[in-house]
Write a protein that holds these residues in place. Structure first.
Motif, PDB file in Angstrom:
ATOM      1  N   SER A 179      77.499 -48.547  70.915  1.00  0.00           N
ATOM      2  CA  SER A 179      78.024 -47.192  71.141  1.00  0.00           C
ATOM      3  C   SER A 179      77.179 -46.159  70.412  1.00  0.00           C
ATOM      4  N   TRP A 180      76.774 -46.487  69.173  1.00  0.00           N
ATOM      5  CA  TRP A 180      75.956 -45.552  68.400  1.00  0.00           C
ATOM      6  C   TRP A 180      74.583 -45.357  69.038  1.00  0.00           C
ATOM      7  N   THR A 181      73.973 -46.460  69.501  1.00  0.00           N
ATOM      8  CA  THR A 181      72.667 -46.367  70.150  1.00  0.00           C
ATOM      9  C   THR A 181      72.758 -45.576  71.450  1.00  0.00           C
ATOM     10  N   THR A 182      73.838 -45.787  72.196  1.00  0.00           N
ATOM     11  CA  THR A 182      74.044 -45.039  73.443  1.00  0.00           C
ATOM     12  C   THR A 182      74.163 -43.549  73.159  1.00  0.00           C
ATOM     13  N   PHE A 183      74.901 -43.218  72.107  1.00  0.00           N
ATOM     14  CA  PHE A 183      75.036 -41.808  71.749  1.00  0.00           C
ATOM     15  C   PHE A 183      73.696 -41.229  71.308  1.00  0.00           C
ATOM     16  N   ARG A 184      73.000 -41.972  70.446  1.00  0.00           N
ATOM     17  CA  ARG A 184      71.755 -41.463  69.856  1.00  0.00           C
ATOM     18  C   ARG A 184      70.619 -41.387  70.867  1.00  0.00           C
ATOM     19  N   ARG A 185      70.537 -42.343  71.795  1.00  0.00           N
ATOM     20  CA  ARG A 185      69.407 -42.410  72.722  1.00  0.00           C
ATOM     21  C   ARG A 185      69.710 -41.835  74.109  1.00  0.00           C
ATOM     22  N   VAL A 186      70.990 -41.672  74.456  1.00  0.00           N
ATOM     23  CA  VAL A 186      71.329 -41.205  75.799  1.00  0.00           C
ATOM     24  C   VAL A 186      72.145 -39.911  75.759  1.00  0.00           C
ATOM     25  N   ILE A 187      73.342 -39.978  75.139  1.00  0.00           N
ATOM     26  CA  ILE A 187      74.272 -38.844  75.201  1.00  0.00           C
ATOM     27  C   ILE A 187      73.710 -37.623  74.490  1.00  0.00           C
ATOM     28  N   TRP A 188      73.279 -37.802  73.237  1.00  0.00           N
ATOM     29  CA  TRP A 188      72.792 -36.663  72.455  1.00  0.00           C
ATOM     30  C   TRP A 188      71.569 -35.989  73.086  1.00  0.00           C
ATOM     31  N   PRO A 189      70.523 -36.738  73.470  1.00  0.00           N
ATOM     32  CA  PRO A 189      69.355 -36.060  74.075  1.00  0.00           C
ATOM     33  C   PRO A 189      69.700 -35.328  75.370  1.00  0.00           C
ATOM     34  N   LEU A 190      70.602 -35.890  76.180  1.00  0.00           N
ATOM     35  CA  LEU A 190      70.908 -35.289  77.472  1.00  0.00           C
ATOM     36  C   LEU A 190      71.908 -34.138  77.374  1.00  0.00           C
ATOM     37  N   THR A 191      72.525 -33.986  76.221  1.00  0.00           N
ATOM     38  CA  THR A 191      73.428 -32.840  76.025  1.00  0.00           C
ATOM     39  C   THR A 191      72.852 -31.843  75.021  1.00  0.00           C
ATOM     40  N   LEU A 192      71.591 -32.033  74.686  1.00  0.00           N
ATOM     41  CA  LEU A 192      70.965 -31.191  73.670  1.00  0.00           C
ATOM     42  C   LEU A 192      70.878 -29.726  74.115  1.00  0.00           C
ATOM     43  N   ASN A 193      70.740 -29.498  75.418  1.00  0.00           N
ATOM     44  CA  ASN A 193      70.683 -28.118  75.893  1.00  0.00           C
ATOM     45  C   ASN A 193      72.017 -27.406  75.686  1.00  0.00           C
ATOM     46  N   GLY A 194      73.113 -28.139  75.827  1.00  0.00           N
ATOM     47  CA  GLY A 194      74.418 -27.562  75.531  1.00  0.00           C
ATOM     48  C   GLY A 194      74.549 -27.223  74.060  1.00  0.00           C
ATOM     49  N   VAL A 195      74.020 -28.091  73.210  1.00  0.00           N
ATOM     50  CA  VAL A 195      74.024 -27.840  71.767  1.00  0.00           C
ATOM     51  C   VAL A 195      73.183 -26.606  71.449  1.00  0.00           C
ATOM     52  N   LYS A 196      72.020 -26.499  72.077  1.00  0.00           N
ATOM     53  CA  LYS A 196      71.147 -25.341  71.848  1.00  0.00           C
ATOM     54  C   LYS A 196      71.825 -24.040  72.273  1.00  0.00           C
ATOM     55  N   SER A 197      72.532 -24.087  73.401  1.00  0.00           N
ATOM     56  CA  SER A 197      73.255 -22.894  73.850  1.00  0.00           C
ATOM     57  C   SER A 197      74.343 -22.526  72.861  1.00  0.00           C
ATOM     58  N   GLY A 198      75.043 -23.547  72.342  1.00  0.00           N
ATOM     59  CA  GLY A 198      76.068 -23.301  71.329  1.00  0.00           C
ATOM     60  C   GLY A 198      75.485 -22.723  70.058  1.00  0.00           C
ATOM     61  N   VAL A 199      74.329 -23.230  69.659  1.00  0.00           N
ATOM     62  CA  VAL A 199      73.655 -22.715  68.468  1.00  0.00           C
ATOM     63  C   VAL A 199      73.274 -21.244  68.676  1.00  0.00           C
ATOM     64  N   GLN A 200      72.820 -20.914  69.875  1.00  0.00           N
ATOM     65  CA  GLN A 200      72.469 -19.523  70.175  1.00  0.00           C
ATOM     66  C   GLN A 200      73.659 -18.592  69.983  1.00  0.00           C
ATOM     67  N   VAL A 201      74.799 -18.951  70.591  1.00  0.00           N
ATOM     68  CA  VAL A 201      75.953 -18.040  70.583  1.00  0.00           C
ATOM     69  C   VAL A 201      76.677 -18.025  69.242  1.00  0.00           C
ATOM     70  N   VAL A 202      76.301 -18.918  68.331  1.00  0.00           N
ATOM     71  CA  VAL A 202      76.905 -18.919  66.992  1.00  0.00           C
ATOM     72  C   VAL A 202      75.922 -18.379  65.958  1.00  0.00           C
ATOM     73  N   PHE A 203      74.715 -18.910  65.938  1.00  0.00           N
ATOM     74  CA  PHE A 203      73.746 -18.541  64.903  1.00  0.00           C
ATOM     75  C   PHE A 203      73.363 -17.066  64.989  1.00  0.00           C
ATOM     76  N   ILE A 204      73.117 -16.586  66.211  1.00  0.00           N
ATOM     77  CA  ILE A 204      72.658 -15.198  66.368  1.00  0.00           C
ATOM     78  C   ILE A 204      73.715 -14.200  65.904  1.00  0.00           C
ATOM     79  N   PRO A 205      74.975 -14.287  66.344  1.00  0.00           N
ATOM     80  CA  PRO A 205      75.980 -13.352  65.812  1.00  0.00           C
ATOM     81  C   PRO A 205      76.239 -13.539  64.317  1.00  0.00           C
ATOM     82  N   ALA A 206      76.124 -14.795  63.830  1.00  0.00           N
ATOM     83  CA  ALA A 206      76.369 -15.050  62.411  1.00  0.00           C
ATOM     84  C   ALA A 206      75.354 -14.329  61.528  1.00  0.00           C
ATOM     85  N   LEU A 207      74.164 -14.092  62.050  1.00  0.00           N
ATOM     86  CA  LEU A 207      73.153 -13.359  61.287  1.00  0.00           C
ATOM     87  C   LEU A 207      73.561 -11.915  61.026  1.00  0.00           C
TER      88      LEU A 207
END
Length: 273
Positions: A179-207
């Motif tokens: 399960s950990w390998t699946t998350f680390r090698r499949v789920i996380w890389p393929l959802t990284l764009n969603g994470v980046k979008s979340g970082v944008q809408v949080v980090f930028i206003p937080a500044l």
């Protein structure tokens, strides 16, 4: 659709961009070259690179990183669990609803909760710890900021997880991955764009936070947003305030470039839409 008609339809959008994006940025840039007496100068930019403003910038990035990190720490597992629930859209709506409430009202609610005579201190006193100064601390500032930004972090991550092709996860498990390998090698890389979008809408206003720093942190936390507010409203130095705003816009643009990316890992149905 012919090109002439397409240009007509684009006109309101272009007008909006010019009036409410380009023009304000141009005005900020213009005022950044004037001192408090209205004389043209480059001294504002020299002042920004002094130790005071560099320390302020580092502090702003540090708090923005803390807020973004803790928001991501809570939001990713929450979004993952939401995709596994039966009524996921309903639960997502319940998480998003608090973001509809006015920010000022939520801030004052936390002042009541965290005050010396609020329910949180009453609970600490009941269990023998005693009253604590929770308000006007770094902890209260980060905690309230994370609470406010969590819905904005959850939504893009949820969308990325929800459209993830389940066949990829099944293939990973069929090949013997844990399960950990699946998350680390499949789920996380393929959802990284969603994470980046979340970082944008949080980090930028937080500044650029300034109201929470005043009401929750008691001005003990100073960010770039607080500095801009003080320069415009307290010292009336529009030139220096505009200079800080110029660098803030530049930092925001850099963050957007770093966290930009294209979708990948979508399900077959999503790709065919």
């Amino acid at each position: 659709m012919n090109k002439g008609l397409q240009r007509i339809y684009m006109l309101p959008y272009a007008l909006w961009i010019v009036l409410f994006v380009v023009a304000p940025i141009a005005l900020v840039l213009y005022y950044s070259f004037f001192d408090i007496t209205g004389h043209f100068t480059f001294s504002n930019y020299k002042s920004f690179f002094s130790s005071t403003y560099l320390t302020l910038t580092i502090s702003s990035f540090w708090y923005a990183l803390l807020i973004t990190f803790f928001a991501l720490l809570v939001s990713y597992p929450t979004a993952y669990l939401l995709t596994k629930t039966k009524h996921k859209q309903l639960w997502l709506l319940l998480i998003i609803i608090p973001s509809w409430i006015n920010l000022l009202l939520k801030t004052y609610a936390f002042i009541g909760l965290m005050g010396l005579y609020g329910p949180l201190n009453a609970f600490l006193e009941a269990i023998g710890i005693g009253k604590q100064q929770i308000l006007f601390t770094d902890f209260s500032f980060v905690f309230v900021s994370v609470y406010i930004f969590i819905p904005f972090m959850i939504l893009p991550i949820f969308n990325a997880l929800d459209k993830l092709n389940p066949a990829l996860i099944d293939a990973s498990r069929d090949l013997g991955a844990s399960s950990w390998t699946t998350f680390r090698r499949v789920i996380w890389p393929l959802t990284l764009n969603g994470v980046k979008s979340g970082v944008q809408v949080v980090f930028i206003p937080a500044l650029s936070l300034f109201m929470i720093t005043r009401l929750i942190a008691g001005n003990k936390v100073i960010t770039l947003g607080t500095a801009i507010e003080q320069q415009f409203l307290v010292t009336q130095n529009w030139g220096m305030g505009s200079t800080i705003a110029v660098f803030l816009i530049l930092f925001m643009f850099i963050v957007m470039v770093i966290t930009g990316g294209s979708d990948k890992g979508a399900s077959v149905n999503e790709k065919n839409k």
